[in-house]
Design an enzyme around this catalytic site. Structure first.
Site, PDB file in Angstrom:
ATOM      1  N   ARG A   1       0.848  -1.200   0.000  1.00 38.96           N
ATOM      2  CA  ARG A   1       0.000   0.000   0.000  1.00 38.96           C
ATOM      3  C   ARG A   1       0.881   1.247   0.000  1.00 38.96           C
ATOM      4  NH1 ARG A   1      -1.359   1.733   4.661  1.00 38.96           N
ATOM      5  NH2 ARG A   1      -2.093  -0.252   5.467  1.00 38.96           N
TER       6      ARG A   1
ATOM      7  N   TYR B   1     -16.690  17.714 -14.626  1.00 39.58           N
ATOM      8  CA  TYR B   1     -16.943  16.285 -14.719  1.00 39.58           C
ATOM      9  C   TYR B   1     -18.016  15.918 -13.671  1.00 39.58           C
ATOM     10  CZ  TYR B   1     -16.201  11.272 -14.458  1.00 39.58           C
ATOM     11  OH  TYR B   1     -16.386   9.921 -14.453  1.00 39.58           O
TER      12      TYR B   1
ATOM     13  N   ASP C   1      -7.481  19.786 -13.122  1.00 38.65           N
ATOM     14  CA  ASP C   1      -7.776  18.461 -13.674  1.00 38.65           C
ATOM     15  C   ASP C   1      -7.361  18.495 -15.139  1.00 38.65           C
ATOM     16  OD1 ASP C   1      -8.961  16.259 -14.900  1.00 38.65           O
ATOM     17  OD2 ASP C   1     -10.746  16.303 -13.613  1.00 38.65           O
TER      18      ASP C   1
ATOM     19  N   LYS D   1      -8.151   7.667 -18.962  1.00 34.85           N
ATOM     20  CA  LYS D   1      -8.456   8.279 -20.256  1.00 34.85           C
ATOM     21  C   LYS D   1      -7.208   8.303 -21.146  1.00 34.85           C
ATOM     22  CE  LYS D   1     -12.269   8.837 -17.938  1.00 34.85           C
ATOM     23  NZ  LYS D   1     -12.572  10.048 -17.201  1.00 34.85           N
TER      24      LYS D   1
HETATM   25  C1  LIG Z   1     -13.108  10.388 -15.938  1.00 40.53           C
HETATM   26  C2  LIG Z   1     -12.789  11.697 -15.338  1.00 40.53           C
HETATM   27  C3  LIG Z   1     -12.570  11.815 -13.967  1.00 40.53           C
HETATM   28  C4  LIG Z   1     -12.715  10.648 -13.011  1.00 40.53           C
HETATM   29  O1  LIG Z   1     -11.770   9.675 -13.238  1.00 40.53           O
HETATM   30  P1  LIG Z   1     -12.027   8.101 -12.926  1.00 40.53           P
HETATM   31  O2  LIG Z   1     -10.735   7.484 -13.305  1.00 40.53           O
HETATM   32  O3  LIG Z   1     -13.176   7.680 -13.777  1.00 40.53           O
HETATM   33  O4  LIG Z   1     -12.352   8.010 -11.491  1.00 40.53           O
HETATM   34  C5  LIG Z   1     -12.226  13.064 -13.482  1.00 40.53           C
HETATM   35  N1  LIG Z   1     -12.117  14.137 -14.293  1.00 40.53           N
HETATM   36  C6  LIG Z   1     -12.339  14.055 -15.614  1.00 40.53           C
HETATM   37  C7  LIG Z   1     -12.206  15.267 -16.451  1.00 40.53           C
HETATM   38  C8  LIG Z   1     -12.689  12.834 -16.182  1.00 40.53           C
HETATM   39  O5  LIG Z   1     -12.919  12.768 -17.492  1.00 40.53           O
END
Ligand SMILES: *Cc1c(COP(=O)(O)O)cnc(C)c1O
Length: 381
Positions: A46, A98, A170, A195
């Site tokens: 962890r 998001y 983000d 992504k």
């Molecule tokens: C998908 C996404 C998230 C969340 O990420 P996960 O890996 O699905 O938890 C946060 N911000 C943006 C812009 C996203 O596209």
């Protein structure tokens, strides 16, 4: 090392025990010590896993930070950032966010007395109006999801610094290939590596990067204390994905530009939201703070009919109808009923997300196939 070479080499070294060029998947929970407290830097997985740490170092280098931390998902990474705050503190976030980020701030953290304000961050005045002595975090998405608005990162981080507020960007939509917010003053960068970084729609993982020693220490403490770490297999998949990030993102950008122009000329299509279009209100800012316009496009139908939008979504054959984005394959989605279903309709419309808004994650297929597919699907609506 130049940028495109870094995707191949950043943070990665041949495995010291065998010389394996690819970082092994260290599928282990613990590490043997020679005497109590005498070990090779790894005690319990962890806290430290070699596959994950290699990824953390690679991401830190690609984002121009000094420390990386990986989490079980993008949301787990965000959860760790908000845990820097305490009851009574306040967050200011984009109103075009998001859906999961909105949900975490409103449905989870408000219960703990952490209040969030949602504003259109493309106008700094909106942020200034909400800043008070309790404001501790600015939460920024740029380009935003799904309306692809841009926020001036430098101006925003200057404002955060003047007021002693932590800024977190983000960077999921842009990826470090198109934008590096730390160079523009951001304290923390977040990724849903699910992504573009992973890039193949085969794992879920989140990451944070910072260049601030003190913040890094606090975030590592939260990562280890709360334990939302990714497994070594997913860490490996993202490490592998990063090696082609530049090639994939460049192709997605080129495809998206052509599709945006095509959609703009289509009479059944209303707004086309893509920062690469010269008449887009964010085009100049995109040229300034990004090195490409990205693979995401949103558009409305001219009649703004949710019914017609649903028909388009069901009729595509190359674009797959699915949540998520940033993979090699093209995806189509309907934010109002999918990713942004948790945002109340009046709030959603006020923020500019219409009933018929369709979001595309443009992949790296032949663009002619993508164009023909949209053509026949729009004709079917
Ligand atoms: C998908 C996404 C998230 C969340 O990420 P996960 O890996 O699905 O938890 C946060 N911000 C943006 C812009 C996203 O596209």
């Amino acid at each position: 090392m130049r940028k495109n070479s870094k995707y191949i080499h950043a943070g990665v070294h041949p495995d010291p025990s065998t010389g394996a060029i690819m970082t092994p998947i260290y599928q282990t929970s613990t590490f043997v010590q020679t005497a109590p407290g005498e070990h090779k830097g790894y005690e319990y997985a962890r806290t430290q896993n070699p596959t994950r740490i290699t990824l953390e170092n690679a991401l830190a280098e690609l984002e121009g930070g000094t420390h990386g931390m990986c989490f079980g998902s993008g949301m787990a990474a965000m959860d760790a950032v908000v845990k820097l705050l305490k009851t009574g503190d306040e967050v200011i976030a984009s109103n075009d966010l998001y859906g999961g980020s909105y949900r975490l701030l409103t449905k989870i953290f408000e219960q703990f007395g952490i209040k969030s304000h949602f504003v259109d961050m493309s106008d700094l005045q909106n942020i200034k109006e909400k800043i008070n002595g309790n404001t501790k975090l600015l939460w920024v998405e740029t380009p935003t999801n799904p309306l692809l608005r841009l926020v001036d990162i430098q101006a925003l981080t200057d404002l955060a610094k003047e007021n002693g507020i932590i800024s977190c960007v983000d960077n999921t939509f842009a990826s470090p290939h198109l934008q590096t917010p730390i160079a523009l003053g951001a304290d923390i960068v977040l990724h849903s590596a699910t992504k573009y970084l992973g890039g193949h729609s085969d794992c879920v993982l989140g990451a944070l990067v910072t260049a601030d020693e003190h913040l890094a220490e606090r975030l590592y403490f939260i990562q280890n204390s709360c334990g939302a770490v990714p497994g070594p297999m997913d860490s490996f998949l993202v490490l592998r994905g990063i090696k082609t990030l530049h090639v994939r993102v460049d192709r997605a950008c080129a495809n998206a530009m052509k599709l945006a122009e095509y959609l703009k000329g289509h009479k059944a299509v209303g707004r086309v939201l893509y920062p690469g279009l010269e008449d887009n209100p964010y085009h100049a800012l995109a040229v300034e703070q990004m090195t490409g316009f990205g693979g995401m496009i949103s558009f409305d139908l001219a009649n703004d009919s949710q019914e017609a939008a649903r028909k388009v979504l069901s009729a595509t054959k190359v674009f797959a109808l699915a949540e998520s984005l940033g993979g090699v394959e093209s995806l189509i989605g309907h934010p109002a009923s999918m990713t942004h279903g948790s945002i109340p309709r009046d709030e959603r419309i006020a923020a500019g997300l219409m009933d018929s808004t369709i979001r595309l994650s443009v992949g790296i297929e032949d663009v002619e196939d993508l164009m023909e597919d949209l053509d026949q699907a729009i004709a079917a609506s």
